[in-house]
Scaffold this motif. Structure first.
Motif, short mmCIF file in Angstrom:
data_model
loop_
_atom_site.label_atom_id
_atom_site.label_comp_id
_atom_site.label_asym_id
_atom_site.label_seq_id
_atom_site.Cartn_x
_atom_site.Cartn_y
_atom_site.Cartn_z
N CYS A 6 14.16 -55.45 -15.51
CA CYS A 6 14.10 -56.90 -15.71
C CYS A 6 13.76 -57.25 -17.16
O CYS A 6 14.33 -58.18 -17.73
CB CYS A 6 13.07 -57.53 -14.78
N ASP A 37 8.60 -59.86 -13.34
CA ASP A 37 9.58 -60.53 -12.47
C ASP A 37 9.50 -59.99 -11.05
O ASP A 37 8.81 -60.55 -10.22
CB ASP A 37 10.99 -60.37 -13.04
N CYS A 38 10.16 -58.91 -10.76
CA CYS A 38 10.24 -58.43 -9.38
C CYS A 38 9.09 -57.51 -9.00
O CYS A 38 8.76 -57.39 -7.82
CB CYS A 38 11.58 -57.74 -9.13
#
Length: 68
Positions: A6, A37-38
Motif C-alpha cells: 500500500c 491502510d490495510c
C-alpha cells in the motif's frame, strides 16, 4: 523486498527506521507509513524488525566487568 504494498515500504526502509531509533512495530509503522491502510503487512514488519534488532544485538561486543 516490498513488505507494505500500500505504501511501498521495503525491508531496507524498516531496517533504516530501526537504525534511526524506531525499536517498536508502532514506531516503525509511524516512521515508514507501513500498515496505515490495510494492515496486512504488520506481521511481516514485526518479523523484519525483530530479525534486524536481533542481528544488531548479536553484532555488539559483550562488555564484562572483571572483579578486582
Amino acid at each position: 523486498m516490498i513488505v507494505c504494498h500500500c505504501e511501498v515500504v521495503r525491508c531496507s526502509d524498516i531496517r533504516d527506521a530501526a537504525d534511526m531509533g524506531a525499536c517498536t512495530v508502532n514506531a516503525v509503522c509511524g516512521a515508514t507509513g507501513a500498515a496505515r491502510d490495510c494492515g496486512g503487512c504488520v506481521f511481516t514488519v514485526k518479523r523484519v524488525l525483530c530479525e534486524h534488532l536481533a542481528a544488531q544485538d548479536a553484532a555488539e561486543p559483550v562488555v564484562r566487568e572483571v572483579a578486582s
